[in-house]
Design a protein around this motif. Structure first.
Motif, short mmCIF file in Angstrom:
data_model
loop_
_atom_site.label_atom_id
_atom_site.label_comp_id
_atom_site.label_asym_id
_atom_site.label_seq_id
_atom_site.Cartn_x
_atom_site.Cartn_y
_atom_site.Cartn_z
N ALA A 132 0.87 -1.18 0.00
CA ALA A 132 0.00 0.00 0.00
C ALA A 132 0.90 1.24 0.00
CB ALA A 132 -0.91 0.01 1.21
N VAL A 133 0.60 2.19 -0.87
CA VAL A 133 1.38 3.43 -0.95
C VAL A 133 0.42 4.60 -0.79
CG1 VAL A 133 2.99 4.83 -2.28
CG2 VAL A 133 3.01 2.33 -2.53
N SER A 134 0.68 5.45 0.20
CA SER A 134 -0.17 6.61 0.46
C SER A 134 0.58 7.89 0.09
CB SER A 134 -0.57 6.68 1.94
OG SER A 134 -1.33 5.54 2.31
N GLY A 135 -0.13 8.83 -0.54
CA GLY A 135 0.51 10.08 -0.92
C GLY A 135 -0.48 11.08 -1.48
N PHE A 136 0.03 12.24 -1.90
CA PHE A 136 -0.79 13.27 -2.54
C PHE A 136 0.11 14.15 -3.39
CE2 PHE A 136 1.08 15.84 0.72
CZ PHE A 136 1.01 17.15 0.25
N SER A 137 -0.48 14.94 -4.28
CA SER A 137 0.24 15.89 -5.12
C SER A 137 -0.15 17.32 -4.75
CB SER A 137 -0.07 15.66 -6.60
OG SER A 137 0.49 14.45 -7.07
N MET A 164 4.48 8.42 0.80
CA MET A 164 5.21 9.38 -0.03
C MET A 164 4.76 10.77 0.40
SD MET A 164 4.99 7.65 -3.83
CE MET A 164 5.86 9.02 -4.62
N LEU A 165 5.73 11.64 0.69
CA LEU A 165 5.38 12.97 1.16
C LEU A 165 6.44 13.97 0.73
CD1 LEU A 165 3.73 15.00 2.78
CD2 LEU A 165 4.76 14.10 4.88
N HIS A 166 6.01 14.95 -0.05
CA HIS A 166 6.88 16.05 -0.46
C HIS A 166 6.62 17.19 0.51
CE1 HIS A 166 9.38 17.99 -3.60
NE2 HIS A 166 8.78 19.10 -3.19
N GLY A 167 7.55 17.45 1.40
CA GLY A 167 7.32 18.47 2.40
C GLY A 167 8.50 18.63 3.32
N GLU A 189 3.99 7.88 14.02
CA GLU A 189 2.70 7.45 14.56
C GLU A 189 1.84 6.73 13.53
OE1 GLU A 189 1.10 11.07 16.02
OE2 GLU A 189 2.40 11.12 17.82
N LYS A 190 2.11 6.94 12.25
CA LYS A 190 1.32 6.27 11.21
C LYS A 190 1.64 4.78 11.11
CE LYS A 190 -0.72 10.08 10.12
NZ LYS A 190 -2.17 10.29 10.44
N GLY A 191 2.78 4.36 11.62
CA GLY A 191 3.12 2.95 11.62
C GLY A 191 3.53 2.39 10.27
N TYR A 192 4.00 3.25 9.35
CA TYR A 192 4.39 2.79 8.02
C TYR A 192 5.75 2.08 8.06
CZ TYR A 192 0.70 5.80 6.04
OH TYR A 192 -0.50 6.37 5.71
N ASP A 193 5.97 1.24 7.07
CA ASP A 193 7.25 0.54 6.97
C ASP A 193 8.34 1.43 6.38
OD1 ASP A 193 6.44 -2.29 7.74
OD2 ASP A 193 5.00 -1.85 6.14
N TYR A 194 7.93 2.42 5.58
CA TYR A 194 8.91 3.29 4.94
C TYR A 194 8.24 4.61 4.58
CZ TYR A 194 12.79 4.78 1.92
OH TYR A 194 13.85 5.47 1.37
N TRP A 195 9.02 5.71 4.74
CA TRP A 195 8.57 7.02 4.29
C TRP A 195 9.53 7.52 3.21
CZ3 TRP A 195 4.25 9.77 4.84
CH2 TRP A 195 3.38 9.44 5.90
N ALA A 196 9.01 7.75 2.01
CA ALA A 196 9.79 8.30 0.89
C ALA A 196 9.52 9.80 0.82
CB ALA A 196 9.41 7.61 -0.41
N LEU A 197 10.46 10.60 1.30
CA LEU A 197 10.27 12.04 1.39
C LEU A 197 10.94 12.77 0.23
CD1 LEU A 197 11.02 12.46 5.23
CD2 LEU A 197 8.79 12.08 4.11
N GLY A 198 10.38 13.90 -0.12
CA GLY A 198 10.95 14.78 -1.14
C GLY A 198 10.91 16.21 -0.67
#
Length: 413
Positions: A132-137, A164-167, A189-198
């Motif tokens: 599952a991949v969560s994100g926004f543009s 995925m979060l650009h911020g 706190e979201k409990g994700y396995d990985y955060w891909a930041l930009g």
């Protein structure tokens, strides 16, 4: 599971301020092509490594009005992934924000583009694992609200959950609060396995496990984006994720330090070129010459630097030797000495005047003059590193003028 985390491609970056009459055309083409070449290398690696998917975490383009060439290039690279059965997840950032329907972009079927509201997309890998991949543009250049609050907690019916979060990791009172601010605890706190930041161009891990990462940009564009640039290769080992940095940028920005205490002014140009030759660059470098000194600097040399004559002399020679040296000298930084000897002005008085002239309040007022310029220009000028560079250069000019005035007064006596 194996995937690539990349961000901040800034395709078709204009590389402002580099083009001049001395710069060889062949070298300019390499500069202009560098953002494209770095991304193509990333796609090459994705195919060679047989990754499951690629995450593109914002600022794929340098500005909202993307060029036809940049758009066509991105689509061509996404099609290459599609031909090899590799999925691509795309979110747009503050430079390439968009409200358009993703279906209008002409991207291939393997490309999943996030909309302007946080959403979660699921993808089943070849081995049956579900991701599952969560994100926004971004839908506009500045987003001040903490979009992290709209991200769901990790879902139970998948094997991996990635954000995925650009911020920006920052307080709401900082300038970076314009870019979907968040705190580290909010991510955890979201409990994700990985955060891909930009968004932040400096590659860095925000947690000890190195599962919350900024991959940095893929090609440095100025001296404040120095060092190797590339992407993060992420692989699963049982239920743990391991990251590895892979360099892809064809051009590296760096500083070369030259001490004026060890060389005479007359020999400075020769000493600089010899120092560069001794470095034996294996990859093309764009460098800033950083001069240092423990004593007062010769007034004529400061004048030569502030007028640009020293850089002009170096670049004239560099234009003939850039392939041999594998570098281009872009700028010269004058030394910031601790104490200077003046004949007509007190050091404390100079320091006080400098503090009153070069401060955040004055800089913020000057920055307002850029409101009518394209947004990406104001972003670059307003960056923390750029502000310090402007302060340093302005201080050098003040220093040179004070020394020059003092010298003229001595001669008149």
């Amino acid at each position: 599971m194996k995937f690539i985390h990349t961000a901040d491609l800034h395709l078709d970056s204009p590389f402002l301020g580099l083009k001049n009459h001395v710069l060889p055309n062949e070298l300019w083409e390499k500069i202009h092509q560098s953002t494209f070449d770095s991304f193509q290398k990333i796609i090459d690696d994705a195919i060679d490594q047989q990754v499951d998917f690629v995450l593109l975490a914002g600022d794929l383009f340098d500005r909202e009005e993307r060029s036809v060439a940049a758009d066509a290039f991105l689509i061509a690279q996404l099609n290459r992934l599609n031909d090899h059965g590799i999925e691509a997840f795309v979110s747009f950032g503050n430079h390439d924000y968009s409200t358009a329907d993703p279906a209008s972009f002409g991207y291939p079927d393997n490309t999943l583009v996030f909309g302007n509201q946080v959403e979660t997309k699921k993808y089943t890998l070849n081995d049956g694992e579900v991701v599952a991949v969560s994100g926004f543009s971004f839908d506009k250049q500045w987003i001040t609200q903490p979009m992290i609050q709209n991200y769901p907690t990790a879902v139970d019916n998948v094997d991996w959950h990635i954000g995925m979060l650009h911020g920006s990791l920052s307080s709401l009172h900082s300038p970076e609060a314009n870019y979907a601010p968040f705190t580290l605890s909010e991510l955890q706190e979201k409990g994700y396995d990985y955060w891909a930041l930009g968004h932040i161009h400096k590659r860095q891990a925000l947690n000890e496990q190195q599962t919350i990462n900024y991959s940095g940009n893929t090609q440095g564009r100025h001296i404040n984006e120095s060092g190797e640039k590339g992407y993060l290769l992420v692989q699963s080992d049982d239920k743990r994720l391991k990251t590895q940095f892979i360099p892809t940028a064809p051009i590296i920005w760096d500083r070369v330090i030259i001490s004026l205490d060890e060389v005479s002014v007359d020999q400075l140009v020769e000493a600089i070129l010899e120092k560069i030759a001794d470095l034996h660059y294996s990859k093309l470098h764009f460098i800033r010459i950083q001069l240092t000194s423990q004593t007062a600097v010769d007034a004529d040399l400061l004048t030569k630097m502030s007028d640009g004559d020293l850089l002009d002399e170096l670049q004239e020679i560099n234009a003939d030797k850039w392939q041999q040296l594998n570098c281009w000298i872009t700028s010269i930084e004058a030394p910031q000495v601790k104490s200077l000897v003046y004949s007509s002005i007190d050091q404390d008085y100079f320091n006080q005047a400098k503090a009153e002239t070069l401060n955040d309040e004055v800089f913020d007022q000057l920055l307002k003059e850029f409101n009518k310029q394209p947004a990406f220009i104001k972003d670059e000028v307003g960056a923390k590193e750029a502000k310090q560079e402007i302060f340093d250069q302005a201080g050098t000019i003040l220093q040179e003028n004070v020394i020059h005035d003092g010298t003229q007064e001595d001669k008149s006596k």
